[in-house]
Design a protein around this motif. Sequence first.
Motif, PDB file in Angstrom:
ATOM      1  N   ALA A 229      58.336 -36.193  86.053  1.00 54.14           N
ATOM      2  CA  ALA A 229      58.679 -35.598  84.759  1.00 54.14           C
ATOM      3  C   ALA A 229      58.290 -34.124  84.732  1.00 54.14           C
ATOM      4  N   MET A 230      57.142 -33.796  85.301  1.00 49.00           N
ATOM      5  CA  MET A 230      56.747 -32.386  85.375  1.00 49.00           C
ATOM      6  C   MET A 230      57.717 -31.593  86.244  1.00 49.00           C
ATOM      7  N   ALA A 231      58.104 -32.144  87.374  1.00 46.43           N
ATOM      8  CA  ALA A 231      59.023 -31.453  88.278  1.00 46.43           C
ATOM      9  C   ALA A 231      60.380 -31.235  87.611  1.00 46.43           C
ATOM     10  N   ASP A 232      60.782 -32.151  86.747  1.00 49.98           N
ATOM     11  CA  ASP A 232      62.067 -32.052  86.060  1.00 49.98           C
ATOM     12  C   ASP A 232      62.139 -30.790  85.197  1.00 49.98           C
ATOM     13  N   VAL A 233      61.018 -30.370  84.673  1.00 49.22           N
ATOM     14  CA  VAL A 233      60.973 -29.170  83.815  1.00 49.22           C
ATOM     15  C   VAL A 233      61.303 -27.918  84.616  1.00 49.22           C
ATOM     16  N   TRP A 234      60.984 -27.894  85.884  1.00 47.33           N
ATOM     17  CA  TRP A 234      61.082 -26.687  86.692  1.00 47.33           C
ATOM     18  C   TRP A 234      62.485 -26.400  87.213  1.00 47.33           C
ATOM     19  N   LYS A 235      63.387 -27.356  87.155  1.00 46.90           N
ATOM     20  CA  LYS A 235      64.704 -27.128  87.761  1.00 46.90           C
ATOM     21  C   LYS A 235      65.829 -27.475  86.794  1.00 46.90           C
ATOM     22  N   ALA A 236      66.681 -26.514  86.558  1.00 39.61           N
ATOM     23  CA  ALA A 236      67.829 -26.697  85.667  1.00 39.61           C
ATOM     24  C   ALA A 236      68.945 -27.444  86.400  1.00 39.61           C
ATOM     25  N   PRO A 237      69.862 -28.040  85.640  1.00 38.81           N
ATOM     26  CA  PRO A 237      71.013 -28.670  86.293  1.00 38.81           C
ATOM     27  C   PRO A 237      71.866 -27.613  87.000  1.00 38.81           C
TER      28      PRO A 237
ATOM     29  N   PRO B 210      59.075 -45.616  76.359  1.00 39.70           N
ATOM     30  CA  PRO B 210      59.198 -46.593  77.449  1.00 39.70           C
ATOM     31  C   PRO B 210      60.465 -46.453  78.299  1.00 39.70           C
ATOM     32  N   ALA B 211      61.617 -46.213  77.689  1.00 41.90           N
ATOM     33  CA  ALA B 211      62.861 -46.112  78.473  1.00 41.90           C
ATOM     34  C   ALA B 211      62.836 -44.889  79.380  1.00 41.90           C
ATOM     35  N   ALA B 212      62.331 -43.773  78.873  1.00 41.19           N
ATOM     36  CA  ALA B 212      62.248 -42.553  79.680  1.00 41.19           C
ATOM     37  C   ALA B 212      61.246 -42.733  80.814  1.00 41.19           C
TER      38      ALA B 212
ATOM     39  N   ARG C  94      54.537 -21.980  81.809  1.00 40.32           N
ATOM     40  CA  ARG C  94      55.572 -22.951  82.185  1.00 40.32           C
ATOM     41  C   ARG C  94      54.932 -24.270  82.635  1.00 40.32           C
ATOM     42  N   PHE C  95      53.826 -24.169  83.363  1.00 43.65           N
ATOM     43  CA  PHE C  95      53.103 -25.364  83.798  1.00 43.65           C
ATOM     44  C   PHE C  95      52.571 -26.130  82.590  1.00 43.65           C
ATOM     45  N   ARG C  96      52.031 -25.397  81.611  1.00 43.46           N
ATOM     46  CA  ARG C  96      51.548 -26.035  80.376  1.00 43.46           C
ATOM     47  C   ARG C  96      52.685 -26.766  79.671  1.00 43.46           C
ATOM     48  N   GLU C  97      53.853 -26.126  79.614  1.00 40.05           N
ATOM     49  CA  GLU C  97      55.029 -26.757  79.003  1.00 40.05           C
ATOM     50  C   GLU C  97      55.418 -28.026  79.760  1.00 40.05           C
ATOM     51  N   ALA C  98      55.345 -27.964  81.092  1.00 39.90           N
ATOM     52  CA  ALA C  98      55.696 -29.132  81.914  1.00 39.90           C
ATOM     53  C   ALA C  98      54.749 -30.294  81.638  1.00 39.90           C
ATOM     54  N   VAL C  99      53.465 -30.001  81.515  1.00 40.40           N
ATOM     55  CA  VAL C  99      52.478 -31.050  81.225  1.00 40.40           C
ATOM     56  C   VAL C  99      52.759 -31.657  79.850  1.00 40.40           C
ATOM     57  N   GLN C 100      53.030 -30.807  78.855  1.00 40.57           N
ATOM     58  CA  GLN C 100      53.324 -31.304  77.506  1.00 40.57           C
ATOM     59  C   GLN C 100      54.572 -32.178  77.517  1.00 40.57           C
ATOM     60  N   TYR C 101      55.610 -31.731  78.225  1.00 32.55           N
ATOM     61  CA  TYR C 101      56.841 -32.510  78.312  1.00 32.55           C
ATOM     62  C   TYR C 101      56.560 -33.864  78.955  1.00 32.55           C
ATOM     63  N   ALA C 102      55.854 -33.862  80.096  1.00 34.57           N
ATOM     64  CA  ALA C 102      55.590 -35.112  80.810  1.00 34.57           C
ATOM     65  C   ALA C 102      54.806 -36.087  79.935  1.00 34.57           C
ATOM     66  N   LYS C 103      53.793 -35.596  79.239  1.00 29.75           N
ATOM     67  CA  LYS C 103      53.000 -36.474  78.371  1.00 29.75           C
ATOM     68  C   LYS C 103      53.861 -37.055  77.251  1.00 29.75           C
ATOM     69  N   SER C 104      54.701 -36.211  76.635  1.00 31.01           N
ATOM     70  CA  SER C 104      55.499 -36.692  75.502  1.00 31.01           C
ATOM     71  C   SER C 104      56.607 -37.639  75.942  1.00 31.01           C
ATOM     72  N   ILE C 105      57.301 -37.314  77.031  1.00 34.79           N
ATOM     73  CA  ILE C 105      58.439 -38.128  77.455  1.00 34.79           C
ATOM     74  C   ILE C 105      57.979 -39.477  78.001  1.00 34.79           C
ATOM     75  N   LEU C 106      56.806 -39.506  78.636  1.00 32.11           N
ATOM     76  CA  LEU C 106      56.338 -40.770  79.200  1.00 32.11           C
ATOM     77  C   LEU C 106      55.760 -41.705  78.147  1.00 32.11           C
ATOM     78  N   SER C 107      55.668 -41.230  76.911  1.00 34.08           N
ATOM     79  CA  SER C 107      55.269 -42.120  75.818  1.00 34.08           C
ATOM     80  C   SER C 107      56.470 -42.920  75.307  1.00 34.08           C
TER      81      SER C 107
ATOM     82  N   TYR D  91      61.964 -42.472  85.029  1.00 30.63           N
ATOM     83  CA  TYR D  91      61.220 -41.685  86.012  1.00 30.63           C
ATOM     84  C   TYR D  91      60.519 -42.600  87.024  1.00 30.63           C
ATOM     85  N   GLU D  92      59.976 -43.730  86.565  1.00 29.90           N
ATOM     86  CA  GLU D  92      59.276 -44.638  87.475  1.00 29.90           C
ATOM     87  C   GLU D  92      60.195 -45.199  88.548  1.00 29.90           C
TER      88      GLU D  92
END
Length: 189
Positions: free
Chosen positions: A88-96, A68-70, A53-66, A74-75
């Motif tokens: 962005a990583m923390a966002d992966v860990w918690k569902a709405p 600019p609007a996303a 799950r942590f690996r997925e969070a890192v992948q998500y954060a790297k991709s989403i921060l590429s 987060y910024e």
Amino acid sequence: MAESKNNIVTFGLSGLVGDLLVFTKRAGKTIVSRKPDKSSVPPTPLQISVRERFREAVQYAKSILSIPAAKAMYEEMTKPGQSAFNLAMADVWKAPQIFDVVVTQYTGLVGSTVTVDTVDRYKVVSVEVSIFTEQDVLIEKGMAVMQENGRDWVYTATVVNNNPDGCIVRALAKDRPGNEANLERLVQL
């Protein structure tokens, strides 16, 4: 964990010192902590799933921060000592969360509405509403529209339902990383 404040000995240090201490920099401060224990015991299934799950969070954060609007989204939510990457990583860990599915305005007529009260730590990006008969046969399904308050999403019925009493209304909320939450309510007229 200790924090060094303008100490001439530790100023600017980072990384592993000996086999005991790790120095890191956060928000312009030097943080001192014990070296992590990486024992030779094989990881448990829970540890393996958390690492994945942590690996997925890192992948998500790297991709989403590429994007600019996303990245800007987060910024603007960062606090001192936080980065957009961390958020962005923390966002992966918690569902709405869906707090309620309000069916009191659903009458079975075209134009009647269902309101979904949902929030996410960062942003709910879509809410889908499905209406089923008592026998669990789909009557209609579609996307709700976010309201100005940013919390309520309204779905407007497009199909006539001659027997709305006892119908089941299901809401599915999704956030940017794809986490989902669902809740259903019974229509009782």
